[in-house]
Design an enzyme around this catalytic site. Structure first.
Site: not given
Ligand SMILES: *Cc1c(COP(=O)(O)O)cnc(C)c1O
Length: 396
Positions: A378, A112, A90
């Site tokens: 992610s 948000e 993010k």
């Molecule tokens: C917020 C988040 C997501 C989901 O958000 P996307 O916009 O779909 O990438 C996925 N993995 C993590 C670790 C997050 O913090």
């Protein structure tokens, strides 16, 4: 060539656009008319790249997991977004957007947040840039995510609990949009995923596209071939997935697998499998697939993973799945938990619950020995430890 990217009117096939009230027209148009010029300017690129390197810690490693490779009978690489500053992908987007906001002359940032991850990433870059930061968060989430609320406050942000609706992410987003309507001159709204009115999905996808830019270089180095056979990513709103696939969209041989949250099962009434159970509708200014009832009222999504329970999906992804460029797999809570514990023991990496959905999706595809697979991890699992501890006894 660009068939999967946004067209001039802000659409991806039938999805996208900017379905906004008159009062937001000015802010959205200002951003739409300036974002490309800003992103493509040499000064912006230089500052963005420098912060990604020295502040975020990029490039994030591309790590070959011997365990997963052996288990699935092919080569499986993990793109380590979990190693970024603040623990997830993010921050790539919030760094980029705050640099855009500065160039637009904005002094006040709103955002948000659901679980608080995007709120923390936004509060972090606001501290870095010395900007005022207001984060809207549903009251239910404020209570559930006390640590992230404290973190945002420690970083200098004001967290405003939202008491409308179910008091979760969708309601926080509505409130942030309302704030933006009232403060169009000095305020920039940092949306956390590839959602919202055009140009946000494209803006966020471009800022996250550093992920696929790096994957190409790293694969070329490790495999002498920039293009993998498969890309895997989890999808909430779709930003880490968009970043992972961005520079591979026109490589037809690259198969794209998106893992969405099945919750307790896609037919259980408790899921966030928007792509599979949603229908065409409008959410937060964007025409896309939406979880809704017959009257077009948004239904509350559910997933064990807070980052995946958004009742919409990026218009990019809606189009990719509808045109069959991407495949979507629903992963249930228990499967994601299992995958998280497995990676922890096999590789010594505690993944975020969101990322664990992508890992579990590996079990639902059969690979050839020659396949090269890249899966985006992610985020890291620190924020999910309480959930993991709670379920640990049910896993072994
Ligand atoms: C917020 C988040 C997501 C989901 O958000 P996307 O916009 O779909 O990438 C996925 N993995 C993590 C670790 C997050 O913090």
């Amino acid at each position: 060539m660009q068939k999967f990217l946004v067209d001039k009117s802000g659409f991806y096939g039938e999805f996208g656009g900017a379905y906004i009230p008159e009062i937001l027209h000015r802010c959205v148009t200002e951003l739409k008319d300036s974002y490309l010029e800003i992103l493509e300017s040499e000064l912006f690129k230089k500052e963005f790249e420098q912060l990604l390197r020295d502040y975020v810690g990029r490039p994030s490693p591309l790590y070959l997991s011997n365990y997963l490779s052996h288990k699935h009978g092919c080569k499986i690489y993990l793109k380590r977004e979990d190693l970024n500053h603040t623990g997830a992908h993010k921050i790539n987007n919030t760094i980029g957007q705050i640099l855009v906001a500065k160039r637009l002359g904005k002094t006040r940032i709103i955002a948000e947040t659901g679980a608080g991850q995007h709120g923390v990433a936004t509060a972090t870059v606001c501290a870095l840039m010395q900007m005022q930061c207001i984060v809207y968060m549903g009251k239910t989430d404020v209570e559930r995510q006390a640590v992230n609320v404290k973190k945002m406050e420690m970083l200098g942000a004001t967290v405003i609990p939202v008491t409308s609706g179910n008091m979760t992410l969708k309601d926080a987003t509505n409130e942030a949009i309302r704030d933006w309507c009232c403060n169009p001159i000095d305020t920039h709204y940092i949306i956390g995923s590839t959602v919202g009115p055009h140009p946000y999905p494209d803006l966020v996808a471009r800022l996250q596209s550093v992920i696929s830019e790096e994957i190409r270089k790293q694969l070329l180095e490790k495999e002498n071939h920039a293009v993998p056979d498969y890309l895997f990513a989890c999808v909430g709103g779709g930003s880490n997935a968009a970043g992972t696939i961005y520079h591979f969209l026109n490589d037809d041989d690259v198969k794209i697998v998106l893992a969405e949250a099945g919750g307790k099962g896609i037919d259980s009434g408790e899921s966030a499998a928007t792509i599979q159970i949603g229908s065409v509708g409008i959410i937060h200014g964007c025409k896309t697939l939406v979880m809704q009832n017959e009257d077009g009222q948004i239904t509350e999504p559910y997933s064990i993973s807070a980052g995946l329970d958004y009742p919409g999906i990026g218009p990019i992804h809606a189009n990719l799945v509808t045109t069959k460029r991407a495949q979507v797999i629903a992963v249930n809570d228990d499967e994601a938990l299992q995958a998280a514990f497995e990676l922890t023991r096999s590789d010594g990496i505690i993944p975020a619950l969101e990322s664990a959905h992508a890992l579990a999706a590996l079990d639902k595809v059969s690979f050839k020995p020659s396949d090269i697979v890249v899966l985006t991890l992610s985020g890291r699992g620190e924020k999910d430890l309480e959930t993991y501890f709670k379920y640990e006894s049910t896993i072994h």
